[in-house]
Design a protein around this motif. Structure first.
Motif, mmCIF file in Angstrom:
data_model
loop_
_atom_site.group_PDB
_atom_site.id
_atom_site.type_symbol
_atom_site.label_atom_id
_atom_site.label_comp_id
_atom_site.label_asym_id
_atom_site.label_seq_id
_atom_site.Cartn_x
_atom_site.Cartn_y
_atom_site.Cartn_z
ATOM 1 N N PRO A 267 37.073 37.906 22.017
ATOM 2 C CA PRO A 267 37.055 39.520 22.152
ATOM 3 C C PRO A 267 35.629 40.332 21.867
ATOM 4 C CG PRO A 267 38.114 38.739 20.147
ATOM 5 C CD PRO A 267 38.068 37.436 20.559
ATOM 6 N N ASP A 268 35.820 41.542 22.519
ATOM 7 C CA ASP A 268 34.778 42.537 22.052
ATOM 8 C C ASP A 268 35.001 43.680 21.912
ATOM 9 O OD1 ASP A 268 32.895 44.390 22.141
ATOM 10 O OD2 ASP A 268 31.395 42.960 23.180
ATOM 11 N N PRO A 269 35.428 44.344 21.003
ATOM 12 C CA PRO A 269 36.440 45.377 20.482
ATOM 13 C C PRO A 269 35.390 46.550 20.884
ATOM 14 C CG PRO A 269 34.867 44.958 18.051
ATOM 15 C CD PRO A 269 34.769 44.163 19.878
ATOM 16 N N ILE A 270 34.224 46.408 20.978
ATOM 17 C CA ILE A 270 33.629 47.953 22.046
ATOM 18 C C ILE A 270 34.746 47.999 23.805
ATOM 19 C CG2 ILE A 270 32.193 49.161 23.170
ATOM 20 C CD1 ILE A 270 31.999 49.335 20.050
ATOM 21 N N LEU A 271 34.353 46.216 24.397
ATOM 22 C CA LEU A 271 34.835 46.139 25.230
ATOM 23 C C LEU A 271 36.426 46.367 25.857
ATOM 24 C CD1 LEU A 271 34.873 45.662 28.859
ATOM 25 C CD2 LEU A 271 34.603 43.060 27.569
ATOM 26 N N ASP A 272 36.859 45.646 24.140
ATOM 27 C CA ASP A 272 38.719 46.351 24.761
ATOM 28 C C ASP A 272 38.828 47.915 24.420
ATOM 29 O OD1 ASP A 272 39.133 44.285 23.928
ATOM 30 O OD2 ASP A 272 39.654 43.731 21.856
ATOM 31 N N VAL A 273 37.666 48.672 24.079
ATOM 32 C CA VAL A 273 38.042 50.292 24.050
ATOM 33 C C VAL A 273 37.748 50.856 25.428
ATOM 34 C CG1 VAL A 273 36.781 52.187 23.586
ATOM 35 C CG2 VAL A 273 37.702 50.678 21.722
ATOM 36 N N LEU A 274 36.767 50.166 26.250
ATOM 37 C CA LEU A 274 36.478 50.745 27.504
ATOM 38 C C LEU A 274 37.392 49.743 28.888
ATOM 39 C CD1 LEU A 274 32.647 49.269 27.569
ATOM 40 C CD2 LEU A 274 33.372 51.433 27.651
ATOM 41 N N ASP A 275 37.945 48.826 27.986
ATOM 42 C CA ASP A 275 38.674 48.998 28.836
ATOM 43 C C ASP A 275 40.133 49.903 29.159
ATOM 44 O OD1 ASP A 275 38.240 46.058 30.137
ATOM 45 O OD2 ASP A 275 38.535 44.920 28.661
ATOM 46 N N ARG A 276 40.321 50.567 28.026
ATOM 47 C CA ARG A 276 41.969 50.846 28.222
ATOM 48 C C ARG A 276 41.384 52.152 29.910
ATOM 49 N NH1 ARG A 276 41.645 52.151 21.478
ATOM 50 N NH2 ARG A 276 41.903 50.185 21.228
ATOM 51 N N TYR A 277 40.255 52.805 29.793
ATOM 52 C CA TYR A 277 39.304 54.390 30.456
ATOM 53 C C TYR A 277 39.347 53.532 31.877
ATOM 54 C CZ TYR A 277 39.506 56.691 25.847
ATOM 55 O OH TYR A 277 40.359 56.576 25.333
ATOM 56 N N PHE A 278 39.380 51.976 32.096
ATOM 57 C CA PHE A 278 38.586 51.968 33.461
ATOM 58 C C PHE A 278 39.378 51.155 33.963
ATOM 59 C CE2 PHE A 278 34.694 52.939 31.498
ATOM 60 C CZ PHE A 278 33.505 53.923 32.273
ATOM 61 N N GLN A 279 39.740 51.451 35.528
ATOM 62 C CA GLN A 279 40.730 50.201 36.185
ATOM 63 C C GLN A 279 40.768 49.409 36.135
ATOM 64 O OE1 GLN A 279 41.069 54.400 39.190
ATOM 65 N NE2 GLN A 279 43.313 53.792 39.003
ATOM 66 N N MET A 280 38.801 48.835 36.662
ATOM 67 C CA MET A 280 39.197 47.464 37.473
ATOM 68 C C MET A 280 37.504 47.376 36.606
ATOM 69 S SD MET A 280 40.982 47.106 40.328
ATOM 70 C CE MET A 280 39.932 45.404 40.524
ATOM 71 N N ARG A 281 37.326 45.849 36.261
ATOM 72 C CA ARG A 281 35.963 45.284 35.905
ATOM 73 C C ARG A 281 35.948 43.831 36.679
ATOM 74 N NH1 ARG A 281 36.720 41.268 30.889
ATOM 75 N NH2 ARG A 281 38.023 42.707 29.447
ATOM 76 N N CYS A 282 34.514 44.085 36.735
ATOM 77 C CA CYS A 282 33.197 43.547 37.804
ATOM 78 C C CYS A 282 32.865 43.111 37.100
ATOM 79 C CB CYS A 282 32.811 43.767 38.330
ATOM 80 S SG CYS A 282 32.279 43.218 39.371
ATOM 81 N N THR A 283 32.779 41.136 36.724
ATOM 82 C CA THR A 283 32.268 40.081 35.800
ATOM 83 C C THR A 283 31.088 39.950 35.990
ATOM 84 O OG1 THR A 283 34.272 40.527 34.349
ATOM 85 C CG2 THR A 283 32.888 38.994 33.541
ATOM 86 N N LEU A 284 30.269 39.552 35.518
ATOM 87 C CA LEU A 284 28.780 38.816 36.115
ATOM 88 C C LEU A 284 29.000 37.698 35.486
ATOM 89 C CD1 LEU A 284 26.333 41.350 36.945
ATOM 90 C CD2 LEU A 284 27.772 39.997 38.815
ATOM 91 N N ASP A 285 28.632 36.247 36.312
ATOM 92 C CA ASP A 285 29.402 35.304 35.192
ATOM 93 C C ASP A 285 27.881 34.057 35.475
ATOM 94 O OD1 ASP A 285 29.819 33.141 33.304
ATOM 95 O OD2 ASP A 285 31.278 32.559 34.397
ATOM 96 N N ARG A 286 26.444 33.546 34.757
ATOM 97 C CA ARG A 286 26.028 32.583 35.823
ATOM 98 C C ARG A 286 26.861 31.495 36.082
ATOM 99 N NH1 ARG A 286 20.722 32.352 34.229
ATOM 100 N NH2 ARG A 286 19.757 30.604 36.147
ATOM 101 N N ASP A 287 26.702 30.973 36.827
ATOM 102 C CA ASP A 287 27.321 29.572 37.603
ATOM 103 C C ASP A 287 26.240 28.851 36.776
ATOM 104 O OD1 ASP A 287 27.778 27.719 38.785
ATOM 105 O OD2 ASP A 287 28.700 28.151 40.352
ATOM 106 N N ARG A 288 26.337 27.501 36.117
ATOM 107 C CA ARG A 288 25.641 26.519 35.764
ATOM 108 C C ARG A 288 26.568 24.882 35.774
ATOM 109 N NH1 ARG A 288 22.204 28.858 32.094
ATOM 110 N NH2 ARG A 288 22.773 30.642 31.596
ATOM 111 N N SER A 289 26.788 25.000 37.176
ATOM 112 C CA SER A 289 27.900 23.770 37.676
ATOM 113 C C SER A 289 26.407 23.039 38.460
ATOM 114 C CB SER A 289 28.489 24.299 39.340
ATOM 115 O OG SER A 289 28.154 25.087 39.723
ATOM 116 N N TYR A 290 27.252 22.376 38.635
ATOM 117 C CA TYR A 290 25.738 21.162 39.739
ATOM 118 C C TYR A 290 25.602 22.178 40.616
ATOM 119 C CZ TYR A 290 24.824 17.252 42.603
ATOM 120 O OH TYR A 290 23.767 16.495 43.844
ATOM 121 N N GLU A 291 27.244 22.665 41.984
ATOM 122 C CA GLU A 291 26.463 23.594 42.843
ATOM 123 C C GLU A 291 24.725 24.409 42.688
ATOM 124 O OE1 GLU A 291 27.510 26.504 45.961
ATOM 125 O OE2 GLU A 291 29.436 26.198 44.004
ATOM 126 N N ALA A 292 25.017 24.790 41.176
ATOM 127 C CA ALA A 292 23.782 25.730 40.770
ATOM 128 C C ALA A 292 22.719 24.429 41.002
ATOM 129 C CB ALA A 292 24.609 26.301 39.814
#
Length: 274
Positions: A200-225
């Motif tokens: 958990p991130d307390p700041i992110l928890d606050v932001l999530d109360r106001y923003f309707q959607m989240r778009c998350t970028l996550d580095r792919d470190r799989s074999y495919e990558a």
């Protein structure tokens, strides 16, 4: 506003992915006038440099394809456009629809956002898209104070977006609402699974109360990558957060929830649906 992002993804979609059948959602239809079933705010979470590129792509698409005014807040000067845009350079006239503002502190940002309510910023046409780059840069590092500051800033941004929507609707009932998109890089080191943080991130928890959607970028470190060689591969997740509307449910079910992003050594971006 997730609709602007998904339109960006489709615009720069891999050619091998173009033949896949998807729900129609072109750049020009992303913000259909009077369409109240789409999300009006989204938080872009993850790598700062990629987030900024996506924010710039969204700003230029809104200005050039939709012809709307955009306000772009960032602490650091924009030195160049993303490589993907340089290959299909928008017209100078469309770029004039984007106003870049450079607040240095949280107080400066609050003052400039509040200034969007003033008549000189709503005439002749109010902004239809508000972008804030790197929210974390405006917070001071004290978690308890940052939570209060994040709530204050988010509330002002949402209030301003709502106010500008009211002005737009007064002038033309068929106008699309004013959208809001902001980026944030969490201090919490976590891996993402399905777009959700493992810590958990307390700041992110606050932001999530106001923003309707989240778009998350996550580095792919799989074999495919690893097999992709010099290209960076990223997973891009779309998910609902704090504010939800029943009218959005069907539209969100139809929209792809996960994308793959590959970044070439020259910086060009290419998306495909996961």
């Amino acid at each position: 506003m997730a609709d602007i992002l998904t339109s960006v993804f489709r615009t720069f979609m891999s050619q091998t992915n173009k033949d896949v059948t998807v729900v129609p959602h072109s750049a020009c239809s992303a913000l259909l006038p009077g369409d109240s079933s789409v999300s009006s705010s989204v938080l872009l979470l993850g790598d700062s440099s990629i987030s900024r590129s996506l924010l710039l792509l969204s700003a230029v698409m809104a200005a050039s394809e939709l012809g709307v005014r955009v306000v772009f807040f960032t602490q650091t000067q924009i030195q160049s456009l993303p490589v993907s845009l340089q290959k299909c350079m928008p017209s100078p006239e469309s770029l004039k629809k984007i106003k870049f503002s450079y607040p240095r502190t949280l107080g400066d940002l609050l003052q400039q956002v509040a200034g969007l309510h003033e008549s000189q910023n709503t005439s002749p046409t109010p902004p239809s898209l508000i972008i804030v780059d790197r929210l974390e840069g405006f917070l001071g590092g004290n978690h308890s104070e940052d939570q209060s500051s994040a709530a204050h800033l988010s509330a002002l941004l949402c209030d301003t977006s709502s106010f500008l929507t009211h002005i737009l609707k007064q002038r033309s009932p068929s106008s699309a609402p004013c959208r809001l998109i902001a980026s944030f890089r969490s201090d919490v080191d976590s891996e993402h699974a399905g777009g959700e943080s493992s810590a958990p991130d307390p700041i992110l928890d606050v932001l999530d109360r106001y923003f309707q959607m989240r778009c998350t970028l996550d580095r792919d470190r799989s074999y495919e990558a690893a097999a992709a060689g010099l290209k960076e591969l990223w997973n891009v997740y779309l998910s609902a957060t704090g504010i939800t509307e029943d009218a959005c449910t069907k539209e969100r079910e139809d929209r792809p929830k996960e994308w793959k992003l590959s970044i070439s050594p020259d910086g060009s971006m290419e998306f495909k649906m996961a």
